[in-house]
Design a protein around this motif. Structure first.
Motif, PDB file in Angstrom:
ATOM      1  N   ALA A  64       0.836  -1.209   0.000  1.00  0.00           N
ATOM      2  CA  ALA A  64       0.000   0.000   0.000  1.00  0.00           C
ATOM      3  C   ALA A  64       0.865   1.252   0.000  1.00  0.00           C
ATOM      4  CB  ALA A  64      -0.931  -0.010   1.209  1.00  0.00           C
ATOM      5  N   LYS A  65       1.943   1.239   0.790  1.00  0.00           N
ATOM      6  CA  LYS A  65       2.853   2.383   0.835  1.00  0.00           C
ATOM      7  C   LYS A  65       3.506   2.603  -0.532  1.00  0.00           C
ATOM      8  CE  LYS A  65       6.920   4.063   3.313  1.00  0.00           C
ATOM      9  NZ  LYS A  65       7.923   3.769   4.320  1.00  0.00           N
ATOM     10  N   GLU A  68       0.985   4.128  -2.945  1.00  0.00           N
ATOM     11  CA  GLU A  68       0.757   5.551  -2.655  1.00  0.00           C
ATOM     12  C   GLU A  68       1.914   6.414  -3.161  1.00  0.00           C
ATOM     13  OE1 GLU A  68      -1.022   9.007  -1.409  1.00  0.00           O
ATOM     14  OE2 GLU A  68      -1.864   6.991  -1.680  1.00  0.00           O
ATOM     15  N   ARG A  71       1.582   6.590  -6.868  1.00  0.00           N
ATOM     16  CA  ARG A  71       0.445   7.433  -7.247  1.00  0.00           C
ATOM     17  C   ARG A  71       0.827   8.908  -7.179  1.00  0.00           C
ATOM     18  NH1 ARG A  71      -2.949  10.626  -5.234  1.00  0.00           N
ATOM     19  NH2 ARG A  71      -2.318  10.302  -3.086  1.00  0.00           N
ATOM     20  N   LYS A  72       1.507   9.297  -6.098  1.00  0.00           N
ATOM     21  CA  LYS A  72       1.949  10.685  -5.953  1.00  0.00           C
ATOM     22  C   LYS A  72       2.959  11.048  -7.041  1.00  0.00           C
ATOM     23  CE  LYS A  72       1.343  11.081  -0.966  1.00  0.00           C
ATOM     24  NZ  LYS A  72       2.029  11.212   0.333  1.00  0.00           N
TER      25      LYS A  72
END
Length: 79
Positions: A64-65, A68, A71-72
């Motif tokens: 998940a990290k 993210e 995604r950023k």
């Protein structure tokens, strides 16, 4: 003489790859080279370490990290 055994001798220089493999002194290397003796032991000792690293890197929190962060990063490149 119908059952005469074929007499053969090794080539002075093996030209083909298969001839080189056939004439390679595996027995000598396995007996006198430390790598052949310790490589299987090293592999067996490393398997639990690699399994632990894989388990940590593929944990749901880490995945998940990573998602993210990517995604950023993608959002920054598209603006």
């Amino acid at each position: 003489m119908a059952d005469k055994a074929k007499i053969s001798r090794p080539m002075k220089f093996p030209y083909t790859f298969s001839a080189k493999i056939a004439q390679f002194p595996f027995k000598h290397h396995m007996k006198h080279n430390w790598v052949w003796r310790y490589y299987p032991l090293a592999v067996l000792l490393c398997i639990p370490v690699f399994a632990k690293i894989s388990k940590l890197s593929n944990s749901p929190e880490n995945v998940a990290k990573w998602a993210e962060i990517r995604r950023k990063e993608a959002a920054e490149h598209h603006h």
